[in-house]
Write a protein that holds these residues in place. Structure first.
Motif, short mmCIF file in Angstrom:
data_model
loop_
_atom_site.label_atom_id
_atom_site.label_comp_id
_atom_site.label_asym_id
_atom_site.label_seq_id
_atom_site.Cartn_x
_atom_site.Cartn_y
_atom_site.Cartn_z
N SER A 40 61.78 46.77 -58.78
CA SER A 40 62.45 46.35 -60.01
C SER A 40 63.54 47.32 -60.44
CB SER A 40 61.43 46.19 -61.14
OG SER A 40 60.72 47.39 -61.34
N LEU A 41 63.41 48.60 -60.11
CA LEU A 41 64.44 49.57 -60.44
C LEU A 41 65.30 49.92 -59.24
CD1 LEU A 41 63.03 52.22 -62.95
CD2 LEU A 41 64.77 50.50 -63.32
N TYR A 42 65.25 49.07 -58.21
CA TYR A 42 66.12 49.32 -57.07
C TYR A 42 67.53 48.84 -57.43
CZ TYR A 42 68.34 49.10 -52.52
OH TYR A 42 69.21 49.27 -51.47
N ASN A 43 68.35 49.78 -57.83
CA ASN A 43 69.72 49.50 -58.24
C ASN A 43 70.62 50.62 -57.73
OD1 ASN A 43 69.42 47.13 -60.07
ND2 ASN A 43 68.14 48.55 -61.23
N HIS A 44 71.90 50.40 -57.86
CA HIS A 44 72.84 51.49 -57.64
C HIS A 44 72.47 52.62 -58.61
CE1 HIS A 44 76.53 53.82 -57.51
NE2 HIS A 44 76.90 53.13 -56.44
N HIS A 69 74.41 41.87 -67.75
CA HIS A 69 73.94 41.27 -66.51
C HIS A 69 74.88 40.16 -66.05
CE1 HIS A 69 70.24 39.40 -64.25
NE2 HIS A 69 71.17 39.84 -63.43
N ARG A 70 75.31 39.33 -67.00
CA ARG A 70 76.22 38.24 -66.63
C ARG A 70 77.56 38.78 -66.16
NH1 ARG A 70 77.33 32.73 -70.21
NH2 ARG A 70 78.57 31.67 -68.62
N LEU A 71 78.04 39.84 -66.81
CA LEU A 71 79.29 40.46 -66.39
C LEU A 71 79.18 40.99 -64.96
CD1 LEU A 71 82.16 41.49 -67.09
CD2 LEU A 71 81.07 43.59 -67.95
N MET A 72 78.03 41.53 -64.62
CA MET A 72 77.82 42.06 -63.27
C MET A 72 77.91 40.96 -62.21
SD MET A 72 77.13 45.39 -62.99
CE MET A 72 76.89 46.75 -64.12
N ASN A 90 82.13 39.48 -62.61
CA ASN A 90 83.15 40.40 -62.10
C ASN A 90 82.82 40.76 -60.65
OD1 ASN A 90 84.30 43.19 -61.53
ND2 ASN A 90 85.28 42.73 -63.49
N LYS A 91 83.68 40.37 -59.73
CA LYS A 91 83.41 40.57 -58.30
C LYS A 91 83.30 42.04 -57.94
CE LYS A 91 85.51 36.23 -56.78
NZ LYS A 91 86.55 35.60 -55.93
N PHE A 92 84.13 42.89 -58.56
CA PHE A 92 84.08 44.32 -58.25
C PHE A 92 82.73 44.91 -58.67
CE2 PHE A 92 84.52 48.70 -59.73
CZ PHE A 92 84.95 49.32 -58.56
N LEU A 93 82.31 44.60 -59.92
CA LEU A 93 81.05 45.14 -60.41
C LEU A 93 79.87 44.64 -59.59
CD1 LEU A 93 81.54 44.91 -64.29
CD2 LEU A 93 81.66 46.95 -62.85
N TYR A 94 79.93 43.37 -59.20
CA TYR A 94 78.82 42.83 -58.40
C TYR A 94 78.77 43.49 -57.02
CZ TYR A 94 75.59 39.75 -56.07
OH TYR A 94 74.51 39.28 -55.36
N LYS A 95 79.91 43.57 -56.36
CA LYS A 95 79.94 44.11 -55.00
C LYS A 95 79.58 45.59 -54.98
CE LYS A 95 82.91 44.57 -50.93
NZ LYS A 95 84.26 44.30 -50.36
N GLN A 96 80.13 46.35 -55.91
CA GLN A 96 79.95 47.79 -55.87
C GLN A 96 78.64 48.27 -56.49
OE1 GLN A 96 82.00 49.75 -54.20
NE2 GLN A 96 83.27 47.98 -53.68
N ILE A 114 70.09 29.42 -55.32
CA ILE A 114 70.38 28.33 -56.25
C ILE A 114 70.48 28.83 -57.70
CG2 ILE A 114 67.96 27.72 -56.70
CD1 ILE A 114 68.83 24.77 -56.64
N GLY A 115 69.85 29.96 -57.99
CA GLY A 115 69.82 30.43 -59.37
C GLY A 115 70.57 31.72 -59.62
N ILE A 116 71.39 32.15 -58.67
CA ILE A 116 72.04 33.45 -58.79
C ILE A 116 73.07 33.48 -59.93
CG2 ILE A 116 73.99 33.07 -57.21
CD1 ILE A 116 73.30 35.91 -56.07
N LYS A 117 73.52 32.31 -60.37
CA LYS A 117 74.43 32.24 -61.52
C LYS A 117 73.70 31.79 -62.79
CE LYS A 117 78.26 33.23 -59.23
NZ LYS A 117 79.02 34.48 -59.48
N SER A 118 72.39 31.91 -62.78
CA SER A 118 71.57 31.47 -63.92
C SER A 118 70.55 32.56 -64.27
CB SER A 118 70.83 30.17 -63.58
OG SER A 118 71.74 29.15 -63.21
#
Length: 283
Positions: A197-201, A169-172, A175-181, A244-248
């Motif tokens: 809750s399961l709305y993901n790529h 999760h933290r890697l996602m 890493n800008k590529f993993l987060y964006k894509q 405020i918590g997106i990096k936590s």
């Protein structure tokens, strides 16, 4: 646990959770049950929370993490789109499961396994308690085989799932590529709700449980057992969905130790202190 008299053959006794039947549900294979159960769990619990969302019950408002209007105004994707995306992902999960999962699991001879544990325990019992206590070895082997080992495996699995989820999760997010894509899909839901809750790529996740639904339900329910069992609950994960918590609060789904150890844990109190400092600077 079934009680066993001294001198009885312990290998013939099994605990309440074990079934001698070939399948848990007559006429329905465990193979198919393993595929159907997570989907049933996902939608049954999701529909329960959706019912709460549309119920209009005023007494629930005190438990909402967000106002109802925020779901419509701040989320970047419609509920309809979320439903179709989740159904597509569950279809992929099921098809993969039909291919990968086998009908029959490995066969175990429980009597042989308990005897093996008893032989291993025998010298330790003799050394610590004396040979006069050797009559306890069958009972000890029974407890270790049916209770101690499964309990250890259960909590070990929780720990490893949390470890995997935290770092992935933290890697996602790092890493800008993993987060964006990939992971940015999930954060189109600024205000989480249960069936999102399961709305993901579709390539990112194949994980559906009561816990992940509950973590996104949008309520701090004091009577919710899943929220009572751990501090990693809906309120904790909701902070991660805020700007405020997106990096936590990367930890999921059970414990918060990785957030605590690596300094990424954020609480409502932390948010309040930040706001107070920000307000003080403006004055």
């Amino acid at each position: 646990m079934y009680s066993t008299p001294h001198g009885a053959n312990h290998t013939q006794y099994v605990p309440f959770y074990y079934s001698h039947e070939h399948s848990l549900i007559s006429g329905f294979s465990d193979h198919l049950l393993a595929l159907a159960a997570p989907i049933f769990a996902y939608w049954s619990l999701s529909l329960f929370f959706h019912y709460l969302d549309i119920s209009g019950w005023k007494w629930l408002e005190r438990y909402r993490i967000h106002e109802s209007a925020e779901v419509q105004s701040r989320n970047l994707v419609s509920r309809t789109h979320v439903v179709w995306a989740v159904l597509f992902q569950q279809l992929l999960q099921t098809l993969l499961g039909l291919v990968v999962l086998s009908e029959d699991g490995p066969a175990f001879d429980h009597a042989v396994e308990m005897q093996r544990i008893g032989l291993m325990a025998q010298p330790f019992v003799a050394m610590l308690l004396g040979t006069q206590w050797s009559y306890m070895i069958p009972s000890l082997a029974y407890v270790v085989y049916w209770w101690a080992i499964p309990t250890f495996q259960f909590f070990a699995a929780m720990f490893f799932i949390d470890t995997w989820q935290y770092f992935l999760h933290r890697l996602m997010h790092i890493n800008k590529f993993l987060y964006k894509q990939f992971h940015s899909w999930h954060h189109r839901l600024y205000v989480p709700y249960a069936f999102g809750s399961l709305y993901n790529h579709p390539l990112k996740d194949f994980f559906s449980t009561f816990k992940t639904v509950d973590d996104h339900c949008g309520y701090r329910l004091p009577f919710d057992p899943l929220q009572l069992m751990t501090g990693n609950n809906a309120d904790y994960h909701d902070i991660h969905h805020q700007v405020i918590g997106i990096k936590s609060n990367f930890a999921q789904p059970f414990f918060v130790h990785w957030d605590t150890l690596l300094g990424t844990r954020m609480t409502r109190r932390d948010i309040e202190l930040r706001r107070q400092k920000s307000d003080a600077k403006r004055q």
